[in-house]
Design an enzyme around this catalytic site. Structure first.
Site, PDB file in Angstrom:
ATOM      1  N   GLU A 111      46.976  86.593 108.853  1.00  0.00           N
ATOM      2  CA  GLU A 111      48.132  85.778 109.004  1.00  0.00           C
ATOM      3  C   GLU A 111      48.031  84.745 108.018  1.00  0.00           C
ATOM      4  OE1 GLU A 111      48.033  87.609 111.453  1.00  0.00           O
ATOM      5  OE2 GLU A 111      50.008  88.258 112.217  1.00  0.00           O
ATOM      6  N   ASN A 167      42.408  89.739 108.460  1.00  0.00           N
ATOM      7  CA  ASN A 167      41.682  89.340 109.788  1.00  0.00           C
ATOM      8  C   ASN A 167      39.918  89.582 109.994  1.00  0.00           C
ATOM      9  OD1 ASN A 167      42.295  91.952 110.240  1.00  0.00           O
ATOM     10  ND2 ASN A 167      41.706  92.679 112.030  1.00  0.00           N
TER      11      ASN A 167
HETATM   12  N1  THU Z   1      45.534  89.915 114.981  1.00  0.00           N
HETATM   13  C1  THU Z   1      45.278  89.515 113.507  1.00  0.00           C
HETATM   14  O1  THU Z   1      45.111  89.397 112.146  1.00  0.00           O
HETATM   15  N2  THU Z   1      47.161  88.417 113.125  1.00  0.00           N
HETATM   16  C2  THU Z   1      47.971  88.657 115.176  1.00  0.00           C
HETATM   17  O2  THU Z   1      48.786  88.262 115.033  1.00  0.00           O
HETATM   18  C3  THU Z   1      47.660  89.508 116.367  1.00  0.00           C
HETATM   19  C4  THU Z   1      46.002  90.009 116.033  1.00  0.00           C
HETATM   20  C5  THU Z   1      43.055  90.847 114.742  1.00  0.00           C
HETATM   21  C6  THU Z   1      43.241  89.827 115.368  1.00  0.00           C
HETATM   22  C7  THU Z   1      41.809  90.944 115.617  1.00  0.00           C
HETATM   23  O3  THU Z   1      40.888  90.607 114.639  1.00  0.00           O
HETATM   24  C8  THU Z   1      42.582  91.783 116.088  1.00  0.00           C
HETATM   25  O4  THU Z   1      43.927  91.444 115.480  1.00  0.00           O
HETATM   26  C9  THU Z   1      42.674  92.573 117.312  1.00  0.00           C
HETATM   27  O5  THU Z   1      43.028  90.993 117.938  1.00  0.00           O
END
Ligand code: THU
Length: 149
Positions: free
Chosen positions: A69, A56
């Site tokens: 993802e 992320n």
């Molecule tokens: N996040 C992801 O990387 N994947 C997901 O499917 C859910 C949320 C990240 C986005 C953000 O940086 C952090 O988790 C908190 O929401």
């Protein structure tokens, strides 16, 4: 070898699962999440046996944040890979992929396996994209619409 095994089997063998989860755990170290402190690592296995990682990437303008993802999927697509076998998603506590990531995965196949694991690599849930996003909006819906005009 990995390619052949992936093509032949619907279920993932233990080595492949372990490699995917290991890759996602490793990738997670590079997550950029200074605002939520919730780091996510992903590892996407394509039908040719390649693995694309993702993390992320947050931003001071919060909504522009991108999930791990989708980073993995977009990396794969941008390198000409669009058939996905499985994706491992690793978070501290085995958090589930968000709806947007489910939708993006659904674009490329409902049978992609999703391994949701915690920071220790313990799989808390395994499901197909179809199971995670029943009734997904699909490319064929657009095609149906254009035919009716
Ligand atoms: N996040 C992801 O990387 N994947 C997901 O499917 C859910 C949320 C990240 C986005 C953000 O940086 C952090 O988790 C908190 O929401």
């Amino acid at each position: 070898m990995l390619i052949e095994m992936v093509k032949m089997k619907k279920t993932l063998d233990k080595n492949t699962r372990d490699e995917l989860i290991r890759t996602a755990i490793e990738a997670r170290r590079h997550a950029y999440a200074p605002y939520s402190n919730y780091t996510v690592g992903a590892a996407l296995l394509t039908s040719t046996g390649k693995i694309f990682s993702g993390v992320n990437v947050e931003n001071a303008a919060y909504p522009t944040t991108m999930c791990a993802e989708r980073v993995a999927v977009f990396k794969a697509i941008s390198e000409g890979e669009c058939k996905f076998v499985a994706i491992a998603v690793v978070t501290l506590n085995g958090g589930a992929p968000c709806g947007s990531c489910r939708q993006v995965l659904a674009e490329f196949g409902l049978e992609t396996r999703v391994l949701i694991a915690d920071a220790q690599g313990q799989v808390v849930r395994e499901a197909t994209v179809a199971e995670l996003l029943p009734g997904a909006f699909r490319p064929e819906h657009l095609l149906d619409d254009s035919r009716g005009r």
